[in-house]
Design a protein around this motif. Structure first.
Motif, short mmCIF file in Angstrom:
data_model
loop_
_atom_site.label_atom_id
_atom_site.label_comp_id
_atom_site.label_asym_id
_atom_site.label_seq_id
_atom_site.Cartn_x
_atom_site.Cartn_y
_atom_site.Cartn_z
N SER A 275 39.07 117.96 78.74
CA SER A 275 38.62 119.35 78.76
C SER A 275 37.18 119.47 78.26
CB SER A 275 39.53 120.21 77.89
OG SER A 275 40.86 120.15 78.34
N GLY A 276 36.59 120.62 78.53
CA GLY A 276 35.24 120.90 78.05
C GLY A 276 34.60 122.00 78.85
N GLU A 277 33.29 122.09 78.77
CA GLU A 277 32.54 123.12 79.49
C GLU A 277 31.67 122.49 80.57
OE1 GLU A 277 30.33 125.31 76.57
OE2 GLU A 277 32.03 126.67 76.16
N ILE A 278 31.53 123.21 81.68
CA ILE A 278 30.64 122.78 82.75
C ILE A 278 29.75 123.94 83.15
CG2 ILE A 278 32.15 120.98 83.65
CD1 ILE A 278 33.09 122.92 85.82
N ARG A 279 28.64 123.60 83.79
CA ARG A 279 27.66 124.58 84.24
C ARG A 279 27.17 124.19 85.63
NH1 ARG A 279 27.11 123.42 79.01
NH2 ARG A 279 26.64 125.08 77.49
N SER A 280 26.71 125.16 86.38
CA SER A 280 26.05 124.86 87.64
C SER A 280 24.86 123.94 87.37
CB SER A 280 25.56 126.14 88.31
OG SER A 280 26.65 126.91 88.75
N GLY A 281 24.70 122.93 88.21
CA GLY A 281 23.61 121.98 88.04
C GLY A 281 23.96 120.74 87.25
N ASP A 282 25.15 120.71 86.65
CA ASP A 282 25.55 119.53 85.87
C ASP A 282 25.63 118.29 86.77
OD1 ASP A 282 25.78 120.62 83.36
OD2 ASP A 282 27.96 120.87 83.42
N PRO B 73 29.53 132.24 93.00
CA PRO B 73 28.84 131.37 92.04
C PRO B 73 28.56 132.06 90.70
CG PRO B 73 27.84 131.20 94.22
CD PRO B 73 28.80 132.36 94.28
N VAL B 74 28.70 131.28 89.64
CA VAL B 74 28.32 131.69 88.29
C VAL B 74 27.52 130.55 87.67
CG1 VAL B 74 30.35 133.16 88.02
CG2 VAL B 74 30.43 130.79 87.22
N GLU B 75 26.69 130.88 86.71
CA GLU B 75 25.90 129.84 86.06
C GLU B 75 26.73 129.04 85.06
OE1 GLU B 75 22.77 128.80 86.67
OE2 GLU B 75 22.90 130.12 88.40
N GLY B 76 27.64 129.70 84.36
CA GLY B 76 28.38 129.06 83.29
C GLY B 76 27.65 129.23 81.97
N PRO B 77 28.12 128.62 80.91
CA PRO B 77 29.19 127.61 80.90
C PRO B 77 30.57 128.23 81.13
CG PRO B 77 28.55 128.10 78.66
CD PRO B 77 27.59 128.84 79.54
N VAL B 78 31.46 127.41 81.72
CA VAL B 78 32.85 127.79 81.94
C VAL B 78 33.74 126.71 81.33
CG1 VAL B 78 34.65 128.14 83.67
CG2 VAL B 78 32.38 129.13 84.01
N ARG B 79 34.74 127.16 80.59
CA ARG B 79 35.68 126.23 79.96
C ARG B 79 36.66 125.70 80.98
NH1 ARG B 79 35.91 123.03 75.46
NH2 ARG B 79 38.07 122.56 74.94
N VAL B 80 36.89 124.39 80.99
CA VAL B 80 37.83 123.73 81.89
C VAL B 80 38.93 123.08 81.05
CG1 VAL B 80 38.11 122.02 83.71
CG2 VAL B 80 35.96 123.27 83.51
N THR B 81 40.18 123.46 81.33
CA THR B 81 41.33 122.90 80.62
C THR B 81 42.49 122.74 81.59
OG1 THR B 81 42.09 125.11 79.97
CG2 THR B 81 40.72 123.92 78.38
N ALA B 82 43.44 121.89 81.24
CA ALA B 82 44.66 121.75 82.04
C ALA B 82 45.45 123.05 81.94
CB ALA B 82 45.49 120.58 81.53
N PRO B 83 45.82 123.66 83.08
CA PRO B 83 46.37 125.01 83.05
C PRO B 83 47.86 125.11 82.81
CG PRO B 83 46.07 124.32 85.31
CD PRO B 83 45.53 123.21 84.46
N GLY B 84 48.59 124.00 82.84
CA GLY B 84 50.04 124.08 82.73
C GLY B 84 50.69 123.76 84.06
N PRO B 85 52.01 123.63 84.08
CA PRO B 85 52.72 123.18 85.29
C PRO B 85 52.67 124.18 86.42
CG PRO B 85 54.27 123.87 83.60
CD PRO B 85 52.93 123.87 82.95
N LYS B 86 52.91 123.68 87.63
CA LYS B 86 52.96 124.51 88.83
C LYS B 86 54.00 125.61 88.67
CE LYS B 86 51.58 124.85 93.21
NZ LYS B 86 51.77 123.68 94.08
N GLY B 87 53.66 126.80 89.13
CA GLY B 87 54.54 127.93 89.01
C GLY B 87 54.33 128.72 87.74
N VAL B 88 53.61 128.12 86.79
CA VAL B 88 53.30 128.78 85.52
C VAL B 88 51.79 128.81 85.31
CG1 VAL B 88 53.61 128.76 83.03
CG2 VAL B 88 55.50 128.08 84.52
N GLY B 89 51.19 127.61 85.35
CA GLY B 89 49.75 127.50 85.17
C GLY B 89 49.00 127.96 86.40
N ALA B 90 47.79 128.44 86.19
CA ALA B 90 46.97 128.91 87.30
C ALA B 90 45.77 128.00 87.44
CB ALA B 90 46.57 130.37 87.08
#
Length: 222
Positions: free
Chosen positions: A160-167, A30-47
């Motif tokens: 995309s955007g940022e999320i935090r624990s407790g949202d 667990p982390v408190e955040g904020p953490v950036r969330v974005t589309a990572p790219g296609p399978k085999g490339v994006g994580a």
């Protein structure tokens, strides 16, 4: 409904993974955040879709359709009773531990808003693997997890955007079909006769599951 815990993993070497480099990011904490969330790219490339979260085996994990993994705290509590041991948030390798949300009962294509910015879309259930079994250290874990039929949900990033624990989590779209994560999981694992039903979920369905359903219908009808 809320994001009870936001969990990130770091790459570490283990003996139980079949990943060529022998490392895994399944041990998420667990982390408190904020953490950036974005589309990572296609399978085999994006994580991972979460900044700072390690996905080491991009052959089978990560990518657009498995950008984020969610598990209900209620399901972890149920497993605690079954296994007779504590299961902390993140122990299943989930990025999101939710509270008050039926994750495995979510419909394919269902969309969740987390916090004020991020929107995610449900694509499929998680298929258990050797690394998962080694991480949990439970004999016969892949079979037991499959039999339970509550796999948690993979999600793709819509906004995309940022999320935090407790949202807070809000369901902002629920499709009118009845194809849930749990049903999809059973169809691709133990009850293949259900595969034709998956096609009702349309383009929201994980492409691998879609192709499996399409081939089944082509061979057997449906």
């Amino acid at each position: 409904m809320k994001l009870l815990s936001l969990n990130l993993g770091r790459a570490r070497a283990v003996e139980y993974t079949d990943q060529p480099e022998g490392v895994t990011g399944i041990d998420k904490r667990p982390v408190e955040g904020p953490v950036r969330v974005t589309a990572p790219g296609p399978k085999g490339v994006g994580a991972s879709g979460l900044a700072g979260d390690a996905v080491c085996d991009v052959r089978h994990h990560g990518g657009e359709d498995q950008a984020v993994y969610a598990v209900a705290r209620e399901d972890l509590d149920d497993w605690e009773r079954d296994l007779g041991r504590p299961l902390p948030n993140g122990v299943f390798g989930e990025n999101l531990t939710t509270e008050g949300l039926d994750v495995s009962g979510a419909r394919i294509g269902e969309r969740w808003r987390i916090g004020s910015e991020v929107v995610l879309e449900v694509t499929s259930g998680r298929i258990p693997c050797r690394t998962f079994q080694g991480h949990l250290g439970e004999k016969g874990w892949v079979r037991r997890f499959t039999e339970k039929g509550a796999p948690g949900a993979y999600l793709r990033v819509i906004e995309s955007g940022e999320i935090r624990s407790g949202d807070p989590i809000e369901i902002v779209h629920r499709p009118d079909h009845d194809i849930t994560v749990a049903l999809q999981f059973r169809a691709v694992t133990t009850e293949q006769a259900l595969l034709p039903r998956l096609l009702a979920a349309g383009e929201a369905l994980h492409p691998v599951a879609w192709e499996k359903a399409r081939k089944y219908v082509a061979k057997y009808g449906g």
